[in-house]
Motif scaffolding. Sequence first.
Motif, short mmCIF file in Angstrom:
data_model
loop_
_atom_site.label_atom_id
_atom_site.label_comp_id
_atom_site.label_asym_id
_atom_site.label_seq_id
_atom_site.Cartn_x
_atom_site.Cartn_y
_atom_site.Cartn_z
N GLY A 1 0.86 -1.22 0.15
CA GLY A 1 0.07 -0.07 -0.11
C GLY A 1 0.75 1.31 0.17
O GLY A 1 0.61 2.31 -0.55
N ILE A 2 1.87 1.26 0.82
CA ILE A 2 2.71 2.37 1.08
C ILE A 2 3.51 2.66 -0.45
O ILE A 2 3.62 3.84 -1.02
CB ILE A 2 3.74 2.25 1.96
N ILE A 3 3.87 1.44 -0.84
CA ILE A 3 4.60 1.65 -2.49
C ILE A 3 3.60 2.16 -3.34
O ILE A 3 3.83 3.14 -4.26
CB ILE A 3 5.06 0.18 -2.89
N SER A 4 2.61 2.07 -3.53
CA SER A 4 1.42 2.26 -4.31
C SER A 4 1.15 3.79 -3.98
O SER A 4 0.94 4.60 -5.17
CB SER A 4 0.07 1.62 -4.29
N ILE A 5 0.99 4.13 -2.86
CA ILE A 5 0.92 5.72 -2.60
C ILE A 5 1.98 6.37 -3.22
O ILE A 5 1.85 7.51 -3.63
CB ILE A 5 0.70 5.79 -0.95
N GLY B 1 1.97 6.58 -6.77
CA GLY B 1 0.89 7.65 -7.17
C GLY B 1 1.29 9.06 -6.82
O GLY B 1 0.94 9.95 -7.74
N LEU B 2 1.94 9.25 -5.71
CA LEU B 2 2.49 10.71 -5.52
C LEU B 2 3.30 11.19 -6.71
O LEU B 2 3.51 12.17 -7.06
CB LEU B 2 3.03 10.77 -4.12
N ARG B 3 4.21 10.20 -7.04
CA ARG B 3 5.29 10.49 -7.99
C ARG B 3 4.88 10.95 -9.31
O ARG B 3 5.14 11.54 -9.91
CB ARG B 3 6.16 9.21 -8.19
N GLU B 4 3.58 10.00 -9.70
CA GLU B 4 3.03 10.13 -10.93
C GLU B 4 2.37 11.36 -10.87
O GLU B 4 2.36 12.36 -11.97
CB GLU B 4 1.89 9.20 -11.26
#
Length: 316
Positions: free
Chosen positions: A24-28, A31-34
Amino acid sequence: MGLFSKSAEDKKKHIISILFMVVGIISIVQGLRELLSYSVTDKHSYEVAKVLRERRVVRERSLTETPLKLIRDVFDFPTDPSDKSLLWYVPRNGDASIQEIVSQCHLPQLIDTSTTEGIEQVITSKLTGNEVGNLIISSYFFEASKIMTEEFKGRAFTFMRDPIEREFAHYAELKQNNHLNMMLEGYVASEYSGNNMMMRRLIGKEKGNLTIDDYETAKLILREKCFVLLTDEIEESFDRWSQLNHGTQIDDAEWSCIGDMIVHVFTKGKDISLSQYSVSERNLLYRANTFDVKLYQYAKYLFLQQGMWFKEHLHS
């Protein structure tokens, strides 16, 4: 007892929950990077679009400022009897072409427009419309536009030729007349080569590197200010040429003679086949005249566009 003890099952669940949390942290983070990346790209795109809009405004404004505002828009008809006709051409072998046209057609040589110095002398002399004459022939479009006034505006037109064909013809004639003793590579790097001469003389930039902005400016001037005639479409061009004379003060015989001489002067070397030169030699000239080639392709499009307008408004 199950395969795992209770403590082992608890450990397993704990490990799985941690893994889910990490995912979940990796996905967040992704997402922030994108999101940040999109914001930066979007901002960059906005800035680029803003700069392009500003440049376009500057180019378009140049048409409403001196000297280009003194050249009538292409479709600004009917012709005013006080208008001066500006024949802009791209020299193939120097400005002697002007003298040939003037001499053969017995035109009164009232002013010298074969050089920028001659044009500047005309401007500083503040000659009247009658003293300037009804037809101005020059290879310097931008500079020659300065001769016009609010009282005597100009109407511009040009005969254009494929720039690569023009350069090969120029090179062949120089060698034939023993004015040049060098290979094509040497010619391209020499002062004899055109080096995008067509575009340079249209926008008034004889020296320095040409840019995409310069190319867009050249397209704008050609589209809005100049009737395009092509030596490769000579019959149709002559038909338009004769119609362009309606409403001017130039004698029909003189107008016809000028057209004949243009074809004679600017189609010399048409018998030279590009196939006799290798692909590498043609590419060499293309690289040295890239902007002229692009501008000529655009001119052919304008020729078709203007042709539709001719048939609708001027064709007899």
